[in-house]
Design a protein around this motif. Sequence first.
Motif, PDB file in Angstrom:
ATOM      1  N   ILE A 115      18.930  50.705  63.835  1.00  0.00           N
ATOM      2  CA  ILE A 115      17.649  51.066  63.219  1.00  0.00           C
ATOM      3  C   ILE A 115      17.483  50.388  61.865  1.00  0.00           C
ATOM      4  CG2 ILE A 115      16.220  52.969  62.392  1.00  0.00           C
ATOM      5  CD1 ILE A 115      16.523  52.803  65.416  1.00  0.00           C
ATOM      6  N   GLY A 116      18.565  50.323  61.089  1.00  0.00           N
ATOM      7  CA  GLY A 116      18.457  49.701  59.769  1.00  0.00           C
ATOM      8  C   GLY A 116      18.096  48.240  59.846  1.00  0.00           C
ATOM      9  N   ALA A 117      18.842  47.486  60.662  1.00  0.00           N
ATOM     10  CA  ALA A 117      18.589  46.043  60.781  1.00  0.00           C
ATOM     11  C   ALA A 117      17.536  45.741  61.836  1.00  0.00           C
ATOM     12  CB  ALA A 117      19.886  45.316  61.102  1.00  0.00           C
ATOM     13  N   THR A 146      21.084  52.855  54.659  1.00  0.00           N
ATOM     14  CA  THR A 146      21.285  53.247  56.051  1.00  0.00           C
ATOM     15  C   THR A 146      22.698  52.936  56.515  1.00  0.00           C
ATOM     16  OG1 THR A 146      18.952  52.907  56.590  1.00  0.00           O
ATOM     17  CG2 THR A 146      20.501  52.883  58.419  1.00  0.00           C
ATOM     18  N   ILE A 147      23.193  51.754  56.187  1.00  0.00           N
ATOM     19  CA  ILE A 147      24.555  51.386  56.597  1.00  0.00           C
ATOM     20  C   ILE A 147      25.577  52.295  55.919  1.00  0.00           C
ATOM     21  CG2 ILE A 147      26.294  49.558  56.464  1.00  0.00           C
ATOM     22  CD1 ILE A 147      24.028  47.545  56.823  1.00  0.00           C
ATOM     23  N   ALA A 148      25.373  52.587  54.637  1.00  0.00           N
ATOM     24  CA  ALA A 148      26.290  53.498  53.931  1.00  0.00           C
ATOM     25  C   ALA A 148      26.236  54.889  54.534  1.00  0.00           C
ATOM     26  CB  ALA A 148      25.931  53.545  52.447  1.00  0.00           C
ATOM     27  N   GLY A 165      16.801  55.736  54.143  1.00  0.00           N
ATOM     28  CA  GLY A 165      18.087  55.194  54.551  1.00  0.00           C
ATOM     29  C   GLY A 165      19.118  56.272  54.817  1.00  0.00           C
ATOM     30  N   THR A 166      19.103  57.325  54.022  1.00  0.00           N
ATOM     31  CA  THR A 166      20.031  58.432  54.235  1.00  0.00           C
ATOM     32  C   THR A 166      19.736  59.138  55.545  1.00  0.00           C
ATOM     33  OG1 THR A 166      20.230  58.781  51.848  1.00  0.00           O
ATOM     34  CG2 THR A 166      20.909  60.593  53.275  1.00  0.00           C
ATOM     35  N   ALA A 167      18.461  59.344  55.842  1.00  0.00           N
ATOM     36  CA  ALA A 167      18.078  60.158  56.997  1.00  0.00           C
ATOM     37  C   ALA A 167      18.224  59.432  58.325  1.00  0.00           C
ATOM     38  CB  ALA A 167      16.637  60.622  56.827  1.00  0.00           C
ATOM     39  N   ILE A 168      18.032  58.133  58.350  1.00  0.00           N
ATOM     40  CA  ILE A 168      17.947  57.409  59.630  1.00  0.00           C
ATOM     41  C   ILE A 168      19.147  57.656  60.546  1.00  0.00           C
ATOM     42  CG2 ILE A 168      18.021  55.086  60.632  1.00  0.00           C
ATOM     43  CD1 ILE A 168      16.024  54.262  58.431  1.00  0.00           C
TER      44      ILE A 168
END
Length: 398
Positions: free
Chosen positions: A341-343, A45-47, A103-106
């Motif tokens: 959203i990731g964290a 997600t961060i990437a 992770g890519t989509a978020i």
Amino acid sequence: SAAYYYNVTLVQLGVIDVGTERLGLAMEVVAVGMALLATVTLAVTIASGYLIDRNSWGTATVQKCRVLFGVVVVQIGVTYLLTTVSSLAGFLLWIVGCAVLLGTAIPFAFSLALDLIAPGQRGYAAGAVAGCAFFFAALVPYEWTAGQFVPAAITALLPAALVLGIVSLGSTAGGRPRGARLPEPNNETRSPGAGVLRDWSRVVTAPLLGGIVLLFGAFFLDSLGFVRIIETPELLDRSWQSSELGVRGSIALTHLAGGLAAGVVYARRRHLWVFAVTFALFALAHCLYVYELVVGGGAVLGTATPLVYVLAVSSYTTVAFALWPDLATPETIGRATALGIGAGAWLATFGSTALALGSELRQVPIAYHLAAVGALAVVFLGLTGVVWHRSADGGCRR
């Protein structure tokens, strides 16, 4: 709504069912799998968020829809493959593949609110999205097994893929006109990382950190309590898995009403009001559950307790959809959404799911577990007050 429905049904519930029921894995192994899901999702997600900002796709709606279209199409295939998983290695491999796609989509999905919805309307839109997602999740599938979750999840993703595919055919014109990229480090600065740190300081602001901490608390509390609740037949059978359609219908309608109400509060009173209500409702719901378990008040309370619980869930989910576009700019929306959203959401959700499974493995009494979750809700309610006191207007300024 379709994507969030997918996550709260198949990912959070279906994966656990596959691990424990179909494969017969030990609870600690499934907990490790959920922790792996959280870690990989966060990293990707961060990437992914950094990629959005680096390529100036903050308001490039068509470009974002093209990426999402590709992800959703692959996700449909990956979802079907869950029915073929027959070993621990396959289980973990599926988790990693699913986490990479999530992770890519978020950042691409959540940042669409910046492109498509005016600031003053984001609360209403977020409330509708959250309410609709949980409305259908409460009703479909009727039986909570992977065999039922997979076709329901694919059915939910198909219309989303169709819409994204149509939008993806549009022109990419209309994104950021100058195609500016992230600032490069200043050559005159002695430290090569100084420019990078300055750039990230534009993203990680005090309001963003406050939002991440509070959202982390909401997602953490939800999964930490819910996973133990649904593993307790006496609580589950008279709520989310009740044989009475009226009970499940009341939960679905309460989810919808709660999301819409939270959207109104968010739009008019800002996000800290919604967080305060969320933690107060979580504290009340878990106290009621403990009362039912210890005193035996289930026959008296009926469906009141799960209805209080679902109001809390719809409330904080509304904030999760609306907050990040309000705290970011087109230049920072990718990373702000990735961190938020990731964290704040995914790491909290699947990390606390792993902890809840560990609690069950250690045979911690359900009443003690839920009492601890309720106490933690009170702590986060107090933390909301601290953030509120330090903010100028009780929420984000638009």
